[in-house]
Design a protein around this motif. Sequence first.
Motif, short mmCIF file in Angstrom:
data_model
loop_
_atom_site.label_atom_id
_atom_site.label_comp_id
_atom_site.label_asym_id
_atom_site.label_seq_id
_atom_site.Cartn_x
_atom_site.Cartn_y
_atom_site.Cartn_z
N PHE A 87 -4.69 8.41 -3.72
CA PHE A 87 -5.84 8.93 -4.47
C PHE A 87 -7.04 9.19 -3.57
CE2 PHE A 87 -5.20 8.23 -9.19
CZ PHE A 87 -3.83 8.05 -9.10
N PRO A 90 -9.42 5.88 -5.34
CA PRO A 90 -8.53 4.90 -5.99
C PRO A 90 -9.31 4.03 -6.98
CG PRO A 90 -8.36 4.81 -3.58
CD PRO A 90 -9.55 5.64 -3.91
N MET A 91 -8.63 3.54 -8.00
CA MET A 91 -9.29 2.75 -9.04
C MET A 91 -9.25 1.26 -8.70
SD MET A 91 -10.13 5.14 -11.02
CE MET A 91 -10.84 4.10 -12.30
N ALA A 92 -10.34 0.58 -9.05
CA ALA A 92 -10.36 -0.88 -8.87
C ALA A 92 -9.70 -1.54 -10.07
CB ALA A 92 -11.80 -1.35 -8.75
N ILE A 93 -8.95 -2.60 -9.82
CA ILE A 93 -8.40 -3.40 -10.91
C ILE A 93 -8.82 -4.85 -10.68
CG2 ILE A 93 -6.34 -4.00 -12.25
CD1 ILE A 93 -5.00 -1.53 -11.08
N PRO A 94 -9.99 -5.21 -11.19
CA PRO A 94 -10.54 -6.55 -10.92
C PRO A 94 -9.61 -7.64 -11.45
CG PRO A 94 -12.19 -5.13 -11.95
CD PRO A 94 -10.89 -4.40 -12.02
N VAL A 148 -7.40 -5.60 -6.26
CA VAL A 148 -7.07 -4.21 -5.97
C VAL A 148 -8.32 -3.31 -5.95
CG1 VAL A 148 -5.76 -2.18 -6.74
CG2 VAL A 148 -4.79 -4.48 -7.04
N ASN A 149 -8.63 -2.82 -4.77
CA ASN A 149 -9.75 -1.88 -4.56
C ASN A 149 -11.11 -2.39 -5.03
OD1 ASN A 149 -8.12 0.14 -3.39
ND2 ASN A 149 -7.47 0.82 -5.43
N GLU A 161 -4.34 2.59 0.32
CA GLU A 161 -3.45 3.62 -0.22
C GLU A 161 -2.27 3.86 0.73
OE1 GLU A 161 -4.81 3.64 -3.47
OE2 GLU A 161 -4.12 5.72 -3.44
N GLN B 388 -7.70 4.08 -14.73
CA GLN B 388 -7.08 2.84 -14.26
C GLN B 388 -5.60 2.81 -14.66
OE1 GLN B 388 -9.25 -0.31 -16.12
NE2 GLN B 388 -9.77 -1.31 -14.20
N TYR B 391 -3.63 5.30 -12.64
CA TYR B 391 -3.46 4.80 -11.28
C TYR B 391 -2.28 3.82 -11.22
CZ TYR B 391 -4.70 2.73 -6.76
OH TYR B 391 -4.68 2.28 -5.46
N ARG B 395 2.00 3.92 -9.67
CA ARG B 395 2.61 2.90 -8.82
C ARG B 395 3.84 2.31 -9.50
NH1 ARG B 395 -0.28 5.82 -5.99
NH2 ARG B 395 -2.02 4.96 -4.82
#
Lengths: 275, 444
Positions: A87, A90-94, A148-149, A161, B388, B391, B395
Motif C-alpha cells: 500500500f 498502509p493502515m494501522a491496526i492498533p 501493525v503500522n 510492507e 482497515q 487492508y 493479507r
Amino acid sequence: MTETLKIKNLHVAVGGKPILTGVTMTIRRGEVHALMGPNGSGKSTLAGVIMGHPNYEVTEGTIELNGKDILEWDATERARAGIFMAFQRPMAIPGVKMADFLRHATTNVRKPDRKEGEQLIPMREFRKELRDKMTQLRMDEEFARRYVNDGFSGGEMKRAEILQMAMLRPKFAILDETDSGLDVDAVKLASQSIAEIGGADMGILIITHHDRLLEHNTPDFTHVMLGGRIVETGGVDLARELYTEGYDKVRQRHPEDAAVEKEMAAEKKFVSGVA
Amino acid sequence: MSTAIASTGFSQEAFDVFLAARDEPAWLVDMRRAAWRRFQELPMPSVRDEEWMRTDIRLFKFDRFGLPDLSSPASSHYVGSPLLSAGVNLGGHAVTLDGQTIAAELSTKWTEQGVVYGSLDALVKEYGERLRPYFERRVVDPFKDKFSALHAATWCGGTLLYVPKKVRVDEPLHALSALSSSGVDLGKTLVILDEGAEATMLSETASTSADGGGLHCGSIELIVEQGARLRYVNLQNWGHEVWHFAHQKAHVGREGRLQWTIGALGSRLAKVNQHVALTGPDAEVQVNGVMFTEGRQHLSYNTHQHHEAPYCKSDLLYKAALQDRSRTVWRGMIKVDRDAQRTDAYQRNDNLMLSRDARADSIPGLEIEADDVRCTHGSTSGRVDDQQLFYAMTRGYTRREAVRMIVAGFFQQVFDRITIESVRDALGEAIGRRVSDIKEFATP
C-alpha cells in the motif's frame, strides 16, 4: 506454462465517474513492469481494482489470473490466490502485533482453504522464518512486537510492507509508490530488498515516479498512463525518459488523452470544492 | 424447578413474610425496615433526572417481579458453566440461583487461617456482630435511589469474603450467580480485606437460558483496609432480556490496592453505579471495564472516583465495542476533596462502533476542590474502518476474521492491564464469539 495476470480493456468507475477507460496489460511471472504517469492518471485505481477494492466498480473488461476471471473474487480470495499489493498508505491496526498479524496472514495465504479457527503455522517455525526475513531486510527484531503500522514512520511502514511481501511470497505483487516519502538511502534499501527477496520469482508491477526503485529491479516493460488509459508501453529507456524529462512529451504525443486528463482534474477539483 | 415467587410485586405483605422467614439479628431487621420505607417513598427514576436522562426504564415494571419464596428451597440441580474459573486453581467457590445459595465451599487451607467465604445469608447469622460494623458503614448508600433502597431492604443470597489481617489468599475465590428465566436476583456481595490481607475474587453472573428475562437488583461492597490488596473481577453475563440494576462501591484505605475489572456482556438494560472511594493516603485503584453490546442492549455506567485523602492514585479505563442497534452510556466523575492534595487521577473511555446504528454516549467529568492535583480524562469513539478491513483482507484475512482481529486489538490495551490470565482469556473469547460480520460497511 508461465503464470499470467491479464488485464483486458478494463473500465472502472468510482461513484459513477469513469477513472479507467480501457486498460490492457499482461504480466507474466518473473517480469518486472513499471507503471508511470502523472498524478491522477489512474495508477492507484488500477492497483486497487486488481486487488479487489470494493469501492471500484468495473464497468467493462476483465482481469484474469491464469485464465480465470477473478472480478467476482473479494480481496481475501485474491490474496490467497497469490496477488499482493504494497500500500501507498498502509493502515494501522492498533493492539495487534506485527508478528501475530503476519502469522495469521501467512497461514491464510499459504493454506488458501484454511477456515477460520483452524491451525496456524507452528510458532517456532514461523518465528524463525520471520527473524530470517527481518535480518535480510535489516530490520530490528523489536519491529515484530510493535502494533501493525501504529506510530510507524513513513520509512518503517514501507519496509513493513516489503516484509509482508517477503513472508507472503506472492505470485504477483503490485508496489504502489513504495518509494514515496522515503529518503534516497531508504529507497535504495527498498529497491535492493525487493530484488533480494525473490523478485525474480514474482510478476511485479511497480508504480513509481522515480528511477531509484527500478535500479535493482530493471523493468522489462514500462507503461505510461494518462487520463485513465495506458498510452505508451516501452522498455527501460521509456522509464528513463520519463523521470528525466517529465510527462510533457507524452502529453504532446497523445493530445486527446491529455485533454481527458485535464477534464478529469477539473472535475475532481469541482467535486472536492463542493465537498 | 427454580425458586417460586411468593407474590407479584414487592408488596408490604410479601416483605413481612420475607422478613419473618429470615430470622436475622434485630439490627439488620431494622436496617431492612428503614430501607423498605425509603423504597416505598422514593419515586421511580425518570428521564428528567440527570442520571437517568439517557436511560429510559419506562418499560420496566416492578409488579412483573417479586420477592423470592424462601419457604421453598432453590433447586440444587443447577450446574453452570462458568467462564472465569476455567483452568484456575480455586481456593473456594460459591453458587447462587435466583438469589439463594446452592453451593459454597472453601478449602480448609484457608478456613484454618480464619478466612470466611460463602453465603452471606448464612454467614450474617453466624458472624452477625462481627459483620455489623461493616454493614453500618453503608459503603453503598441504601437511600441513593429506589433500586438501592429495594436492595438494602430485600437483599438475599449473595456472597461474603472475609480475609483476616495479613492473611494472603493466593488462590482465587470464585462466585457464580445464576438467574432462571423470569427469576429475581437480589444478591449482595460483601468483600472485606482486613489490614495487610490479600485476595483475588472472580465473580460472574449467568442466566440459565440465553433469552430468559429476569431482574437483578444488587450491590457489591468492597472494603480494602490499610495495606490490603484486592483484585476483584465481576463479569455480568445475564441473558439478553434481564433488567440489571446495581450499586457497586469500594472503600480503599491507607496504602490499600484495588484492581477492579468489570466485564459487561449481558442484560437487556443495565444501570450500574460503580464507585471507588480512596479513603486513606497513598491508596491506589485501577478500574478496567470491558463492554461488548449487541442487539438492542443498553448498558449505562456511572463511574465515580472519589479522592478523599491525599497522595492517592486512581486510573480508570473503560472500553466498549458496540454492535447492531445497541447503546452504551458512560458518565464518569473524578471528585477530589479539598484535603486530597497530590491526587493523581485518570479516566478514559474508548468506544468502537461496529454498526452505523449503535450509539455510545461518553460524558467525563471532574470536580476538584484541592489545588495541587493531576487529573486527566479522555474519550474516543470510532468505527471499524473500511480501509482497515480491506487492508487486512489483502493479507488473506476473511472479512469476519479481520473484524474480530480489529476488535481484539481494540481491547488489547485494557487486556494488557488485567493481570489475571483466565479473565483475559474468558473476556477475549466471549467477545470474539459475539463479533459478527459488519455487512453495512461493505458499501462506500
